[in-house]
Design an enzyme around this catalytic site. Structure first.
Site, mmCIF file in Angstrom:
data_model
loop_
_atom_site.group_PDB
_atom_site.id
_atom_site.type_symbol
_atom_site.label_atom_id
_atom_site.label_comp_id
_atom_site.label_asym_id
_atom_site.label_seq_id
_atom_site.Cartn_x
_atom_site.Cartn_y
_atom_site.Cartn_z
ATOM 1 N N GLY A 7 0.136 18.339 31.362
ATOM 2 C CA GLY A 7 -0.926 17.353 31.274
ATOM 3 C C GLY A 7 -1.132 16.823 29.872
ATOM 4 C CG HIS A 44 -3.874 16.517 34.677
ATOM 5 N ND1 HIS A 44 -4.592 16.353 33.515
ATOM 6 C CD2 HIS A 44 -3.742 17.858 34.858
ATOM 7 C CE1 HIS A 44 -4.906 17.540 33.017
ATOM 8 N NE2 HIS A 44 -4.397 18.471 33.804
ATOM 9 C CG ASP A 45 -5.444 12.996 32.313
ATOM 10 O OD1 ASP A 45 -6.157 11.982 32.364
ATOM 11 O OD2 ASP A 45 -5.723 14.051 32.922
#
Length: 269
Positions: free
Chosen positions: A138, A120-121
């Site tokens: 992430g 994520h991100d």
């Protein structure tokens, strides 16, 4: 448009022209699939994902799914953006953010080989190549044109600079500056001369980068003095980016190793 009768495409998804979606593939609500995309059997494109034109998504890939993060709350709206001309191979997983309105992104022309994980991100630049089984945690940033070999493990919040080359089976816990090579011993060993040449950097630009990498990693200078030496030599566009990348590092820079440096620095520009 050719959508297999067994595919599950939500009526709220926006599907472009000449898109092919294979057997048992899933495209969820609030997705946008660009023109000329190809989605293989059993692939899944999850909610709030945008896929750029001419992108190919292979068997079993999972694009834009919920993140592996305790902070994620069901129903939260965050996004995954895949650029145009990207290739996402078998069983790649790409996770959206656990934070409202935030983005996980993969750039134009990027190749993610089989079983790559993008956390994520993460922000993956344009024309990046990531080989099989590499795990990108992430918040990792990978700049344009970087090449990562297989079975690489990248700690959260690390950055990999433009046109860097990462050797197989390495573990990254800190940043790798632009134009550098990281060997399998997890040490920076010199400039990515072949990558720079393929990217069209002329001999003058390659020489400047080579000198900058030598000053920072292989002259027994501390970081501040090394950066001052590079700046005093006069900055090119590439060396300015090299210096800026290092100065902005929050996790620190992976160490250098001179064992292979002689070979790499002697290589023809």
């Amino acid at each position: 448009m050719a959508i297999h009768p067994t595919a599950a495409v939500h009526p709220g998804a926006v599907i472009g022209k000449n898109v092919e979606i294979g057997p048992y593939a899933v495209v969820e609500n609030n997705c946008t699939i660009g023109d000329n995309c190809w989605i293989d059997a059993h692939a899944k494109v999850c909610e709030f994902t945008t896929v750029g034109e001419n992108t190919r998504i292979y068997y079993g890939a999972l694009v834009g799914t919920e993140p592996q993060d305790h902070r994620f709350k069901p129903g939260l709206r965050s996004y995954t953006i895949i650029g145009k001309d990207a290739v996402i191979r078998e069983y790649v997983t790409i996770h959206r953010s656990p934070f409202a309105e935030q983005i996980t992104s993969v750039g134009d022309g990027t190749l993610l080989m089989a079983f790559v994980h993008i956390g994520h991100d993460a922000r993956i630049g344009n024309y990046v190549t990531i080989a099989n089984q590499t795990a990108v945690s992430g918040h990792v940033i990978i700049e344009d044109g970087a090449v990562l070999s297989g079975y690489v493990l990248i700690h959260q919040f690390c950055r990999i600079g433009k046109l860097a080359m990462i050797g197989g089976r390495t573990i990254l816990t800190q940043d790798v500056p632009p134009y550098c090579m990281l060997a399998e011993n997890c040490r920076v060993c010199g400039p990515n001369v072949i990558g720079m040449r393929r990217a069209g950097l002329d001999s003058e630009a390659r020489l400047a980068i080579r000198k900058a990498i030598k000053s920072y990693f292989f002259k027994d200078l501390n970081g501040s003095n090394a950066l001052s030496e590079i700046e005093n030599d006069g900055l090119t566009e590439e060396t300015a980016h090299f210096v800026k990348f290092i100065r902005e590092s929050e996790r620190g820079i992976m160490a250098g190793e001179s064992e292979l440096a002689g070979f790499l620095f002697d290589e023809e520009l």
